[in-house]
Write a protein that holds these residues in place. Structure first.
Motif, short mmCIF file in Angstrom:
data_model
loop_
_atom_site.label_atom_id
_atom_site.label_comp_id
_atom_site.label_asym_id
_atom_site.label_seq_id
_atom_site.Cartn_x
_atom_site.Cartn_y
_atom_site.Cartn_z
N LYS A 41 -9.06 -2.25 -3.26
CA LYS A 41 -8.73 -3.78 -2.78
C LYS A 41 -7.70 -3.83 -4.01
O LYS A 41 -6.86 -4.98 -3.43
N LYS A 42 -7.93 -3.61 -4.77
CA LYS A 42 -6.84 -4.38 -5.49
C LYS A 42 -5.61 -4.04 -5.65
O LYS A 42 -4.54 -4.80 -5.33
N ARG A 60 -0.38 -7.13 -0.65
CA ARG A 60 0.65 -7.53 -0.02
C ARG A 60 1.22 -9.04 -0.06
O ARG A 60 2.24 -9.57 0.08
N GLY A 61 1.12 -9.46 -1.91
CA GLY A 61 1.57 -10.33 -2.55
C GLY A 61 2.77 -10.66 -2.49
O GLY A 61 3.82 -11.01 -2.59
N GLU A 109 -10.00 -22.59 0.05
CA GLU A 109 -10.63 -21.78 -0.61
C GLU A 109 -12.01 -22.42 -1.14
O GLU A 109 -12.57 -21.84 -1.59
N SER A 169 -4.36 -3.46 -1.97
CA SER A 169 -3.69 -4.71 -1.44
C SER A 169 -3.71 -5.61 -1.98
O SER A 169 -2.37 -6.14 -0.96
N SER A 170 -4.22 -6.72 -2.80
CA SER A 170 -4.01 -7.50 -2.57
C SER A 170 -2.46 -7.64 -3.41
O SER A 170 -1.46 -8.52 -3.03
N HIS A 180 -8.51 -19.34 3.66
CA HIS A 180 -9.00 -18.36 4.08
C HIS A 180 -9.18 -18.20 5.11
O HIS A 180 -9.14 -19.00 5.48
#
Length: 505
Positions: free
Chosen positions: A353-354, A360-361, A491, A356-357, A470
Protein backbone atom coordinates in the motif's frame (compact mmCIF):
# COMPACT_ATOMS: atom_id res chain seq x y z
CA UNK A 1 -22.62 21.75 13.04
CA UNK A 2 -22.60 21.72 9.21
CA UNK A 3 -21.29 25.02 7.90
CA UNK A 4 -22.22 26.25 4.38
CA UNK A 5 -18.80 25.61 2.85
CA UNK A 6 -20.18 25.85 -0.67
CA UNK A 7 -21.43 29.39 -0.02
CA UNK A 8 -18.20 30.35 1.80
CA UNK A 9 -16.14 29.24 -1.19
CA UNK A 10 -18.32 31.17 -3.62
CA UNK A 11 -18.01 34.37 -1.58
CA UNK A 12 -14.21 34.14 -1.40
CA UNK A 13 -13.81 33.15 -5.07
CA UNK A 14 -15.99 36.04 -6.21
CA UNK A 15 -14.03 38.58 -4.15
CA UNK A 16 -10.70 37.20 -5.39
CA UNK A 17 -11.79 37.44 -9.02
CA UNK A 18 -12.93 41.04 -8.52
CA UNK A 19 -9.64 41.85 -6.78
CA UNK A 20 -7.60 40.28 -9.60
CA UNK A 21 -9.45 42.33 -12.23
CA UNK A 22 -9.09 45.55 -10.21
CA UNK A 23 -5.29 45.11 -10.07
CA UNK A 24 -5.15 44.39 -13.79
CA UNK A 25 -7.18 47.57 -14.39
CA UNK A 26 -4.86 49.61 -12.13
CA UNK A 27 -7.69 50.74 -9.83
CA UNK A 28 -5.76 51.08 -6.54
CA UNK A 29 -8.72 52.48 -4.62
CA UNK A 30 -10.89 49.51 -5.54
CA UNK A 31 -8.05 47.08 -4.76
CA UNK A 32 -7.78 48.38 -1.19
CA UNK A 33 -11.55 48.29 -0.72
CA UNK A 34 -11.85 44.69 -1.96
CA UNK A 35 -8.89 43.50 0.13
CA UNK A 36 -10.40 44.96 3.30
CA UNK A 37 -13.73 43.33 2.45
CA UNK A 38 -12.04 39.96 1.91
CA UNK A 39 -9.92 40.19 5.07
CA UNK A 40 -13.02 40.95 7.19
CA UNK A 41 -15.09 38.21 5.55
CA UNK A 42 -16.52 35.50 7.83
CA UNK A 43 -16.36 33.10 4.88
CA UNK A 44 -12.61 33.71 4.45
CA UNK A 45 -11.96 33.18 8.18
CA UNK A 46 -13.71 29.82 8.28
CA UNK A 47 -12.08 28.64 5.04
CA UNK A 48 -8.65 29.67 6.33
CA UNK A 49 -9.12 27.68 9.54
CA UNK A 50 -10.44 24.69 7.61
CA UNK A 51 -7.44 24.81 5.26
CA UNK A 52 -4.76 24.80 7.97
CA UNK A 53 -6.48 22.35 10.35
CA UNK A 54 -8.04 19.85 7.94
CA UNK A 55 -6.62 20.09 4.41
CA UNK A 56 -2.94 21.08 4.42
CA UNK A 57 -0.36 18.29 4.40
CA UNK A 58 1.38 19.81 7.43
CA UNK A 59 -1.85 20.13 9.41
CA UNK A 60 -0.50 17.90 12.22
CA UNK A 61 2.78 19.81 12.60
CA UNK A 62 2.93 21.68 15.90
CA UNK A 63 4.33 25.18 16.39
CA UNK A 64 6.09 26.48 19.50
CA UNK A 65 2.89 26.08 21.52
CA UNK A 66 2.88 22.30 20.94
CA UNK A 67 -0.68 22.30 19.50
CA UNK A 68 -1.03 19.67 16.75
CA UNK A 69 -4.77 19.89 16.19
CA UNK A 70 -7.88 21.77 17.27
CA UNK A 71 -11.20 20.45 18.49
CA UNK A 72 -14.46 21.51 16.86
CA UNK A 73 -15.04 24.09 19.60
CA UNK A 74 -11.47 25.42 19.39
CA UNK A 75 -11.91 26.13 15.68
CA UNK A 76 -14.89 28.36 16.44
CA UNK A 77 -12.87 30.09 19.15
CA UNK A 78 -10.07 30.70 16.64
CA UNK A 79 -12.57 32.19 14.18
CA UNK A 80 -13.70 34.63 16.88
CA UNK A 81 -10.06 35.47 17.67
CA UNK A 82 -9.38 36.23 13.98
CA UNK A 83 -12.51 38.38 13.83
CA UNK A 84 -11.38 40.49 16.79
CA UNK A 85 -7.61 40.66 16.20
CA UNK A 86 -6.87 40.03 12.49
CA UNK A 87 -6.04 43.69 11.84
CA UNK A 88 -3.66 43.82 14.82
CA UNK A 89 -2.21 40.30 14.76
CA UNK A 90 0.88 39.54 16.83
CA UNK A 91 2.80 36.43 15.83
CA UNK A 92 4.18 33.94 18.30
CA UNK A 93 7.66 32.47 17.80
CA UNK A 94 8.51 29.92 15.14
CA UNK A 95 9.38 26.30 15.78
CA UNK A 96 12.68 25.38 14.17
CA UNK A 97 12.97 22.01 12.35
CA UNK A 98 16.29 21.11 10.60
CA UNK A 99 15.86 19.63 7.11
CA UNK A 100 18.98 18.09 5.48
CA UNK A 101 19.67 19.15 1.88
CA UNK A 102 21.25 16.95 -0.79
CA UNK A 103 24.51 18.95 -0.70
CA UNK A 104 24.94 18.09 2.99
CA UNK A 105 23.88 21.48 4.35
CA UNK A 106 20.90 22.07 6.64
CA UNK A 107 17.78 24.08 5.80
CA UNK A 108 15.75 25.35 8.73
CA UNK A 109 12.01 24.91 8.43
CA UNK A 110 10.37 27.55 10.64
CA UNK A 111 6.86 26.47 11.60
CA UNK A 112 4.25 28.94 12.92
CA UNK A 113 1.51 27.95 15.37
CA UNK A 114 -1.90 26.84 14.08
CA UNK A 115 -3.41 30.24 14.93
CA UNK A 116 -0.62 32.07 13.09
CA UNK A 117 -1.02 29.75 10.09
CA UNK A 118 -4.76 30.50 9.99
CA UNK A 119 -4.03 34.25 10.02
CA UNK A 120 -1.45 33.83 7.26
CA UNK A 121 -3.94 31.88 5.15
CA UNK A 122 -6.52 34.63 5.61
CA UNK A 123 -3.98 37.21 4.44
CA UNK A 124 -2.94 34.88 1.62
CA UNK A 125 -6.43 35.05 0.09
CA UNK A 126 -6.02 38.81 -0.40
CA UNK A 127 -2.28 38.85 -1.12
CA UNK A 128 -2.19 36.04 -3.68
CA UNK A 129 -5.15 37.21 -5.77
CA UNK A 130 -3.74 40.74 -5.98
CA UNK A 131 -0.19 39.78 -6.97
CA UNK A 132 -1.25 37.02 -9.36
CA UNK A 133 -2.38 39.85 -11.63
CA UNK A 134 1.21 41.15 -11.79
CA UNK A 135 3.23 37.92 -11.98
CA UNK A 136 5.06 37.03 -15.20
CA UNK A 137 4.18 34.15 -17.51
CA UNK A 138 7.56 32.47 -17.05
CA UNK A 139 7.12 31.92 -13.27
CA UNK A 140 5.72 28.49 -12.39
CA UNK A 141 6.55 27.69 -8.76
CA UNK A 142 4.03 27.83 -5.90
CA UNK A 143 1.33 29.56 -7.91
CA UNK A 144 -2.29 28.43 -8.37
CA UNK A 145 -2.92 26.56 -11.59
CA UNK A 146 0.78 26.20 -12.43
CA UNK A 147 3.38 23.55 -11.75
CA UNK A 148 6.63 21.87 -12.70
CA UNK A 149 5.14 20.25 -15.80
CA UNK A 150 4.42 23.70 -17.24
CA UNK A 151 8.10 24.59 -16.79
CA UNK A 152 9.10 21.27 -18.40
CA UNK A 153 6.90 21.93 -21.42
CA UNK A 154 8.23 25.50 -21.76
CA UNK A 155 11.79 24.17 -21.87
CA UNK A 156 10.71 21.76 -24.61
CA UNK A 157 9.13 24.67 -26.50
CA UNK A 158 12.47 26.52 -26.46
CA UNK A 159 14.88 23.65 -27.13
CA UNK A 160 13.13 21.31 -29.57
CA UNK A 161 14.54 20.75 -33.06
CA UNK A 162 12.26 23.37 -34.68
CA UNK A 163 13.74 26.01 -32.32
CA UNK A 164 17.37 25.04 -33.04
CA UNK A 165 17.97 23.99 -29.43
CA UNK A 166 21.48 22.77 -30.25
CA UNK A 167 22.72 26.30 -30.88
CA UNK A 168 21.59 27.82 -27.59
CA UNK A 169 23.32 28.19 -24.23
CA UNK A 170 21.84 27.32 -20.84
CA UNK A 171 22.59 29.38 -17.74
CA UNK A 172 21.77 27.21 -14.71
CA UNK A 173 21.17 29.18 -11.52
CA UNK A 174 20.22 28.77 -7.89
CA UNK A 175 19.81 31.65 -5.46
CA UNK A 176 21.89 31.33 -2.30
CA UNK A 177 19.55 31.19 0.70
CA UNK A 178 16.71 32.89 -1.15
CA UNK A 179 14.15 32.51 1.66
CA UNK A 180 16.75 33.61 4.24
CA UNK A 181 18.08 36.76 2.61
CA UNK A 182 15.21 38.70 1.00
CA UNK A 183 15.32 42.35 2.10
CA UNK A 184 12.41 43.09 4.46
CA UNK A 185 12.38 46.80 3.63
CA UNK A 186 12.10 46.28 -0.12
CA UNK A 187 9.56 43.49 0.35
CA UNK A 188 7.26 45.66 2.49
CA UNK A 189 7.37 48.35 -0.21
CA UNK A 190 6.33 45.82 -2.84
CA UNK A 191 3.40 43.98 -1.24
CA UNK A 192 -0.19 45.13 -1.81
CA UNK A 193 -2.16 45.02 1.45
CA UNK A 194 -3.99 47.45 3.76
CA UNK A 195 -1.49 49.02 6.17
CA UNK A 196 -2.76 47.18 9.28
CA UNK A 197 -2.22 43.81 7.60
CA UNK A 198 1.12 44.94 6.17
CA UNK A 199 2.17 45.51 9.76
CA UNK A 200 1.02 41.96 10.57
CA UNK A 201 3.16 40.57 7.74
CA UNK A 202 6.12 42.61 9.00
CA UNK A 203 5.64 41.10 12.47
CA UNK A 204 5.49 37.68 10.82
CA UNK A 205 8.85 38.30 9.16
CA UNK A 206 10.32 39.55 12.44
CA UNK A 207 8.79 36.80 14.57
CA UNK A 208 12.17 35.04 14.64
CA UNK A 209 12.92 32.29 17.14
CA UNK A 210 14.17 31.84 20.65
CA UNK A 211 16.93 34.46 21.16
CA UNK A 212 19.50 31.79 21.95
CA UNK A 213 19.51 30.83 18.26
CA UNK A 214 20.64 34.38 17.42
CA UNK A 215 18.82 34.38 14.07
CA UNK A 216 19.10 37.33 11.73
CA UNK A 217 15.57 38.70 11.40
CA UNK A 218 16.50 41.67 9.21
CA UNK A 219 16.22 39.55 6.08
CA UNK A 220 14.37 36.54 4.74
CA UNK A 221 10.97 34.88 4.95
CA UNK A 222 10.26 31.95 7.31
CA UNK A 223 10.25 28.70 5.31
CA UNK A 224 7.23 26.85 6.63
CA UNK A 225 4.88 29.83 6.61
CA UNK A 226 1.87 29.75 4.27
CA UNK A 227 2.62 33.16 2.74
CA UNK A 228 6.38 32.56 2.36
CA UNK A 229 6.27 31.22 -1.25
CA UNK A 230 4.06 34.14 -2.33
CA UNK A 231 6.41 36.64 -0.67
CA UNK A 232 9.38 35.06 -2.47
CA UNK A 233 7.53 35.30 -5.81
CA UNK A 234 6.75 38.96 -5.12
CA UNK A 235 10.46 39.61 -4.52
CA UNK A 236 11.56 37.80 -7.69
CA UNK A 237 8.83 39.23 -9.91
CA UNK A 238 11.01 42.22 -10.82
CA UNK A 239 13.60 39.76 -12.12
CA UNK A 240 10.99 37.96 -14.25
CA UNK A 241 9.90 41.27 -15.81
CA UNK A 242 13.33 42.58 -16.81
CA UNK A 243 13.26 43.87 -20.44
CA UNK A 244 15.91 41.32 -21.42
CA UNK A 245 13.35 38.55 -20.77
CA UNK A 246 10.08 40.23 -21.73
CA UNK A 247 10.93 41.91 -25.03
CA UNK A 248 9.08 41.07 -28.24
CA UNK A 249 9.80 37.59 -29.56
CA UNK A 250 11.38 38.95 -32.73
CA UNK A 251 14.13 40.69 -30.74
CA UNK A 252 14.13 38.86 -27.39
CA UNK A 253 17.07 36.50 -27.29
CA UNK A 254 16.87 35.27 -23.68
CA UNK A 255 14.13 33.25 -22.00
CA UNK A 256 14.03 32.95 -18.20
CA UNK A 257 12.18 29.96 -16.74
CA UNK A 258 11.73 30.11 -12.97
CA UNK A 259 10.29 27.77 -10.37
CA UNK A 260 10.51 29.59 -7.01
CA UNK A 261 14.27 30.14 -6.46
CA UNK A 262 15.37 27.55 -9.06
CA UNK A 263 15.77 28.97 -12.54
CA UNK A 264 17.46 28.69 -15.90
CA UNK A 265 18.01 31.15 -18.71
CA UNK A 266 17.97 29.93 -22.32
CA UNK A 267 20.24 32.19 -24.36
CA UNK A 268 20.06 32.40 -28.15
CA UNK A 269 23.19 32.85 -30.29
CA UNK A 270 24.24 36.46 -30.74
CA UNK A 271 24.08 37.68 -27.14
CA UNK A 272 26.94 37.70 -24.65
CA UNK A 273 26.21 35.07 -21.99
CA UNK A 274 28.22 36.90 -19.31
CA UNK A 275 26.06 39.98 -19.90
CA UNK A 276 22.90 37.96 -19.10
CA UNK A 277 24.44 36.70 -15.86
CA UNK A 278 25.51 40.23 -14.91
CA UNK A 279 21.98 41.63 -15.47
CA UNK A 280 20.49 38.91 -13.25
CA UNK A 281 23.07 39.44 -10.49
CA UNK A 282 22.50 43.20 -10.48
CA UNK A 283 18.73 42.76 -10.07
CA UNK A 284 19.13 40.19 -7.29
CA UNK A 285 21.48 42.51 -5.38
CA UNK A 286 18.64 45.04 -5.04
CA UNK A 287 16.80 42.44 -2.94
CA UNK A 288 19.82 41.40 -0.90
CA UNK A 289 20.20 38.19 -2.92
CA UNK A 290 23.01 36.58 -4.88
CA UNK A 291 23.57 33.54 -7.05
CA UNK A 292 25.06 30.43 -5.49
CA UNK A 293 28.35 30.03 -7.37
CA UNK A 294 28.55 26.26 -6.87
CA UNK A 295 25.22 25.83 -8.67
CA UNK A 296 25.57 28.55 -11.31
CA UNK A 297 27.10 27.47 -14.58
CA UNK A 298 26.83 27.74 -18.36
CA UNK A 299 26.13 24.54 -20.26
CA UNK A 300 25.26 23.36 -23.73
CA UNK A 301 21.92 21.62 -24.37
CA UNK A 302 23.82 18.81 -26.07
CA UNK A 303 25.73 18.17 -22.82
CA UNK A 304 22.51 18.25 -20.83
CA UNK A 305 21.45 19.88 -17.56
CA UNK A 306 19.31 19.05 -14.52
CA UNK A 307 16.27 21.07 -13.46
CA UNK A 308 13.33 20.22 -11.14
CA UNK A 309 14.30 16.55 -10.87
CA UNK A 310 14.63 16.05 -14.63
CA UNK A 311 17.64 15.78 -16.95
CA UNK A 312 17.19 17.70 -20.21
CA UNK A 313 19.36 17.31 -23.28
CA UNK A 314 19.34 17.80 -27.05
CA UNK A 315 20.76 15.03 -29.22
CA UNK A 316 23.82 16.36 -31.04
CA UNK A 317 23.24 14.34 -34.22
CA UNK A 318 19.61 15.26 -34.99
CA UNK A 319 18.65 18.05 -32.57
CA UNK A 320 15.82 16.07 -30.95
CA UNK A 321 14.85 17.10 -27.42
CA UNK A 322 14.79 14.56 -24.58
CA UNK A 323 13.98 14.72 -20.88
CA UNK A 324 14.43 11.90 -18.37
CA UNK A 325 14.35 11.61 -14.56
CA UNK A 326 17.65 12.94 -13.25
CA UNK A 327 20.16 10.47 -11.80
CA UNK A 328 19.88 12.01 -8.36
CA UNK A 329 16.07 11.89 -8.44
CA UNK A 330 16.07 8.25 -9.57
CA UNK A 331 18.62 7.27 -6.92
CA UNK A 332 16.56 8.84 -4.13
CA UNK A 333 13.42 7.11 -5.39
CA UNK A 334 15.11 3.69 -5.45
CA UNK A 335 16.48 4.26 -1.95
CA UNK A 336 13.00 5.12 -0.66
CA UNK A 337 11.48 2.00 -2.27
CA UNK A 338 14.20 -0.27 -0.88
CA UNK A 339 13.79 1.12 2.64
CA UNK A 340 10.08 0.20 2.57
CA UNK A 341 10.64 -3.26 1.06
CA UNK A 342 13.32 -4.09 3.63
CA UNK A 343 11.38 -2.68 6.59
CA UNK A 344 10.82 -5.19 9.40
CA UNK A 345 8.04 -3.13 11.00
CA UNK A 346 5.50 -3.44 8.17
CA UNK A 347 3.43 -6.35 6.87
CA UNK A 348 3.62 -7.27 3.19
CA UNK A 349 0.20 -5.75 2.54
CA UNK A 350 1.18 -2.53 4.33
CA UNK A 351 4.39 -2.34 2.30
CA UNK A 352 2.43 -2.77 -0.93
CA UNK A 353 0.00 0.00 0.00
CA UNK A 354 2.81 2.39 0.88
CA UNK A 355 4.82 1.50 -2.22
CA UNK A 356 1.79 1.98 -4.46
CA UNK A 357 1.40 5.60 -3.37
CA UNK A 358 5.12 6.37 -3.78
CA UNK A 359 5.54 4.62 -7.13
CA UNK A 360 2.38 6.13 -8.61
CA UNK A 361 3.43 9.61 -7.47
CA UNK A 362 6.92 9.21 -8.95
CA UNK A 363 5.60 7.91 -12.26
CA UNK A 364 2.92 10.61 -12.47
CA UNK A 365 5.58 13.27 -12.00
CA UNK A 366 7.75 11.80 -14.76
CA UNK A 367 4.98 10.76 -17.17
CA UNK A 368 5.95 13.37 -19.78
CA UNK A 369 9.56 12.06 -19.87
CA UNK A 370 11.42 9.50 -21.92
CA UNK A 371 11.08 6.52 -19.54
CA UNK A 372 12.86 3.96 -21.75
CA UNK A 373 15.58 3.35 -19.16
CA UNK A 374 13.28 3.70 -16.15
CA UNK A 375 10.81 0.82 -16.49
CA UNK A 376 11.30 -0.25 -12.83
CA UNK A 377 11.17 -3.91 -13.94
CA UNK A 378 14.28 -4.87 -11.95
CA UNK A 379 13.03 -3.02 -8.87
CA UNK A 380 9.62 -4.70 -9.11
CA UNK A 381 11.22 -8.13 -9.64
CA UNK A 382 13.45 -7.73 -6.56
CA UNK A 383 10.38 -6.66 -4.57
CA UNK A 384 8.42 -9.71 -5.78
CA UNK A 385 11.22 -12.04 -4.64
CA UNK A 386 11.23 -10.35 -1.25
CA UNK A 387 7.43 -10.63 -0.92
CA UNK A 388 7.57 -14.34 -1.80
CA UNK A 389 9.60 -14.99 1.34
CA UNK A 390 6.69 -13.78 3.50
CA UNK A 391 5.29 -16.87 5.25
CA UNK A 392 1.74 -15.58 4.71
CA UNK A 393 2.22 -15.12 0.98
CA UNK A 394 2.30 -17.68 -1.85
CA UNK A 395 3.69 -17.19 -5.35
CA UNK A 396 0.45 -15.90 -6.90
CA UNK A 397 -0.40 -13.64 -3.99
CA UNK A 398 3.11 -12.20 -4.05
CA UNK A 399 2.72 -11.49 -7.76
CA UNK A 400 -0.61 -9.75 -7.19
CA UNK A 401 0.74 -7.67 -4.33
CA UNK A 402 3.78 -6.66 -6.41
CA UNK A 403 1.58 -5.55 -9.31
CA UNK A 404 -0.47 -3.50 -6.86
CA UNK A 405 2.70 -1.97 -5.40
CA UNK A 406 4.05 -0.97 -8.84
CA UNK A 407 1.09 0.60 -10.67
CA UNK A 408 1.69 1.64 -14.26
CA UNK A 409 1.13 5.16 -15.56
CA UNK A 410 0.70 6.06 -19.22
CA UNK A 411 3.81 7.86 -20.50
CA UNK A 412 2.96 10.81 -22.76
CA UNK A 413 6.37 12.19 -23.65
CA UNK A 414 6.29 15.98 -24.15
CA UNK A 415 2.47 15.92 -24.42
CA UNK A 416 1.68 18.19 -21.49
CA UNK A 417 -0.13 21.39 -22.48
CA UNK A 418 1.43 24.34 -20.67
CA UNK A 419 -0.71 27.03 -19.08
CA UNK A 420 -1.47 29.86 -21.50
CA UNK A 421 0.56 33.03 -20.96
CA UNK A 422 -0.48 34.97 -17.85
CA UNK A 423 -3.69 33.02 -17.25
CA UNK A 424 -4.70 32.58 -13.62
CA UNK A 425 -7.51 30.75 -11.79
CA UNK A 426 -8.57 34.21 -10.58
CA UNK A 427 -9.29 35.46 -14.12
CA UNK A 428 -12.85 34.07 -14.01
CA UNK A 429 -12.49 31.68 -16.97
CA UNK A 430 -14.12 28.70 -15.22
CA UNK A 431 -14.46 26.65 -18.43
CA UNK A 432 -10.73 26.86 -19.20
CA UNK A 433 -9.63 25.94 -15.67
CA UNK A 434 -12.18 23.15 -15.21
CA UNK A 435 -11.12 21.48 -18.45
CA UNK A 436 -7.45 21.99 -17.66
CA UNK A 437 -7.68 20.55 -14.13
CA UNK A 438 -9.60 17.51 -15.39
CA UNK A 439 -6.50 16.53 -17.39
CA UNK A 440 -4.56 16.07 -14.16
CA UNK A 441 -6.48 12.82 -13.61
CA UNK A 442 -6.96 9.67 -15.63
CA UNK A 443 -8.65 6.28 -15.66
CA UNK A 444 -11.64 5.76 -13.36
CA UNK A 445 -11.22 9.19 -11.76
CA UNK A 446 -11.62 11.16 -14.99
CA UNK A 447 -14.59 8.97 -16.03
CA UNK A 448 -16.35 9.80 -12.76
CA UNK A 449 -15.41 13.49 -13.10
CA UNK A 450 -17.08 13.76 -16.50
CA UNK A 451 -20.16 11.94 -15.22
CA UNK A 452 -20.42 14.44 -12.34
CA UNK A 453 -19.83 17.48 -14.59
CA UNK A 454 -16.59 18.10 -12.63
CA UNK A 455 -18.50 18.74 -9.40
CA UNK A 456 -17.80 17.22 -5.98
CA UNK A 457 -20.17 14.32 -5.24
CA UNK A 458 -20.80 15.65 -1.72
CA UNK A 459 -20.75 19.47 -1.67
CA UNK A 460 -21.53 20.12 -5.34
CA UNK A 461 -18.70 22.64 -5.83
CA UNK A 462 -16.77 22.65 -9.09
CA UNK A 463 -13.54 20.64 -8.79
CA UNK A 464 -11.42 23.39 -10.30
CA UNK A 465 -9.34 24.52 -7.33
CA UNK A 466 -6.03 23.40 -5.89
CA UNK A 467 -7.60 21.08 -3.32
CA UNK A 468 -6.85 17.44 -4.13
CA UNK A 469 -9.67 15.14 -5.16
CA UNK A 470 -10.23 11.52 -4.14
CA UNK A 471 -12.01 8.66 -5.88
CA UNK A 472 -14.51 7.33 -3.34
CA UNK A 473 -15.92 3.78 -3.41
CA UNK A 474 -19.52 4.17 -2.30
CA UNK A 475 -19.92 0.67 -0.84
CA UNK A 476 -16.48 0.77 0.80
CA UNK A 477 -15.21 -2.14 -1.33
CA UNK A 478 -12.10 -0.97 -3.20
CA UNK A 479 -12.20 -4.02 -5.43
CA UNK A 480 -15.65 -3.09 -6.74
CA UNK A 481 -14.71 -0.79 -9.61
CA UNK A 482 -18.08 -0.59 -11.33
CA UNK A 483 -18.86 2.90 -12.58
CA UNK A 484 -21.91 3.28 -10.33
CA UNK A 485 -19.74 2.56 -7.26
CA UNK A 486 -17.47 5.57 -7.89
CA UNK A 487 -17.83 9.21 -6.96
CA UNK A 488 -15.17 11.92 -6.93
CA UNK A 489 -14.93 14.08 -3.80
CA UNK A 490 -12.80 16.88 -2.43
CA UNK A 491 -10.24 15.51 0.01
CA UNK A 492 -12.01 17.28 2.87
CA UNK A 493 -15.42 15.99 1.75
CA UNK A 494 -13.96 12.49 1.59
CA UNK A 495 -12.84 12.87 5.21
CA UNK A 496 -16.36 13.96 6.22
CA UNK A 497 -17.91 10.95 4.47
CA UNK A 498 -15.70 8.49 6.34
CA UNK A 499 -16.12 10.42 9.59
CA UNK A 500 -19.89 10.03 9.23
CA UNK A 501 -19.55 6.29 8.61
CA UNK A 502 -17.43 5.87 11.73
CA UNK A 503 -20.13 7.63 13.72
CA UNK A 504 -22.80 5.42 12.17
CA UNK A 505 -24.51 8.21 10.26
Amino acid sequence: MNLPWKRFQRVVNRLQRRLFKAVRAGDKRKVGKLQRLLLKSRSARFLAIRQVTQLNQGKKTAGVDGEKSLTHEERFELEELLKLNASDWKHQGLRRIPIPKKDGSIRMLKVPTIADRAWQKLVHYALDAAHEATFAANSFGFRPGRGAHDAQRTIYGNLNSSKNGRGKIILEMDIAGCFDNISHTKLMDAIMLPQAFKTGVFRCLKAGLDVRFNDDTEHGTPQGGIISPTLANIALNDLDNLPIFTGHRSVNKVRLIRYADDMIAIIKPGILKEYVKCVIENELQKWGLELKESKTRFSSPTDGFDFLGWHFYVQANNGKFRSTPSKDNYRKFRKKVKSIVNSSNLSTDAKAKKLSSIVRGWREYHKYCDMTNHSLWHLAHATWKKFRKDKNSNREKARGITLEAFPTVDVKQNKHVAVQGKRSPYDGNIVYWTERNSKRYNGMTVTALKKQDFRCGRCGLKLNGDERVHLHHIDGNHKNNKANNHTVLHESCHDYVHMGKRKGK
